[in-house]
Design a protein around this motif. Structure first.
Motif, PDB file in Angstrom:
ATOM      1  N   PHE A  17      79.039  48.294  21.652  1.00  0.00           N
ATOM      2  CA  PHE A  17      79.060  49.677  22.003  1.00  0.00           C
ATOM      3  C   PHE A  17      80.250  49.972  22.967  1.00  0.00           C
ATOM      4  N   ARG A  29      74.709  59.427  21.711  1.00  0.00           N
ATOM      5  CA  ARG A  29      75.972  59.875  21.963  1.00  0.00           C
ATOM      6  C   ARG A  29      76.068  61.274  21.506  1.00  0.00           C
ATOM      7  N   CYS A  85      70.774  60.241  17.905  1.00  0.00           N
ATOM      8  CA  CYS A  85      71.970  59.544  18.432  1.00  0.00           C
ATOM      9  C   CYS A  85      72.144  59.757  19.678  1.00  0.00           C
ATOM     10  N   TRP A 129      73.975  51.749  24.399  1.00  0.00           N
ATOM     11  CA  TRP A 129      75.180  52.499  24.177  1.00  0.00           C
ATOM     12  C   TRP A 129      75.566  52.826  25.650  1.00  0.00           C
ATOM     13  N   GLN A 143      73.658  47.176  17.601  1.00  0.00           N
ATOM     14  CA  GLN A 143      72.543  46.886  18.716  1.00  0.00           C
ATOM     15  C   GLN A 143      71.664  45.907  18.514  1.00  0.00           C
ATOM     16  N   LEU A 188      79.280  57.066  15.242  1.00  0.00           N
ATOM     17  CA  LEU A 188      78.734  55.896  16.231  1.00  0.00           C
ATOM     18  C   LEU A 188      78.421  54.701  15.352  1.00  0.00           C
ATOM     19  N   ILE A 207      76.270  51.972  15.043  1.00  0.00           N
ATOM     20  CA  ILE A 207      75.064  51.362  15.531  1.00  0.00           C
ATOM     21  C   ILE A 207      74.579  49.860  15.289  1.00  0.00           C
TER      22      ILE A 207
END
Length: 133
Positions: free
Chosen positions: A123, A25, A23, A116, A52, A47, A49
């Motif tokens: 995001f 983050r 990840c 991200w 994306q 998070l 995702i």
């Protein structure tokens, strides 16, 4: 009590986390549930995702890197050894395929991390120093 999320301080550190298929983050959760299928949410920091959009960029990155790494190999094989064209193809094509396949997942992870970092495709842009535009 859960440990606090350690946001990356720089773009290269976020990209590295993505390249390692983690990840971007938190750096702890798995980024993929299957070979090229990202998880919906990070199991550690939650998070999302799903937004994306890596599309074809990971394949282009893989082709670009593979081509540049294979160029000196091809030149060395042609100049230093007297191999037939079929022998050269028998060496180069499998090597190129293995390299490209090996680069796809890390490239996709890096592209997701880039998205991200820049707050693209749903995001939220987050920074370790608290500076969040």
């Amino acid at each position: 009590m859960s440990k606090p999320i350690s946001l990356p301080k720089t773009l290269p550190s976020a990209l590295w986390r993505g390249t390692l298929c983690r990840c971007p983050r938190c750096g702890d959760g798995k980024l993929f549930r299957k070979w090229l299928k990202p998880v919906d949410r990070c199991s550690v920091c939650d998070l999302d995702i799903t937004g994306q959009r890596a599309d074809d960029l990971p394949a282009y990155i893989g082709i670009f890197v593979s081509g540049h790494l294979l160029a000196p190999v091809i030149i060395t094989l042609v100049v230093s050894y007297s191999l037939s064209p079929m022998a050269l193809l028998a060496i180069i094509i499998p090597l190129a395929l293995v390299m490209l396949i090996a680069l796809l997942q890390p490239s996709k992870g890096a592209v997701i991390a880039l998205q991200w970092w820049n707050g693209m495709h749903g995001f939220k842009r987050e920074r370790a120093n608290g500076e969040n535009p």
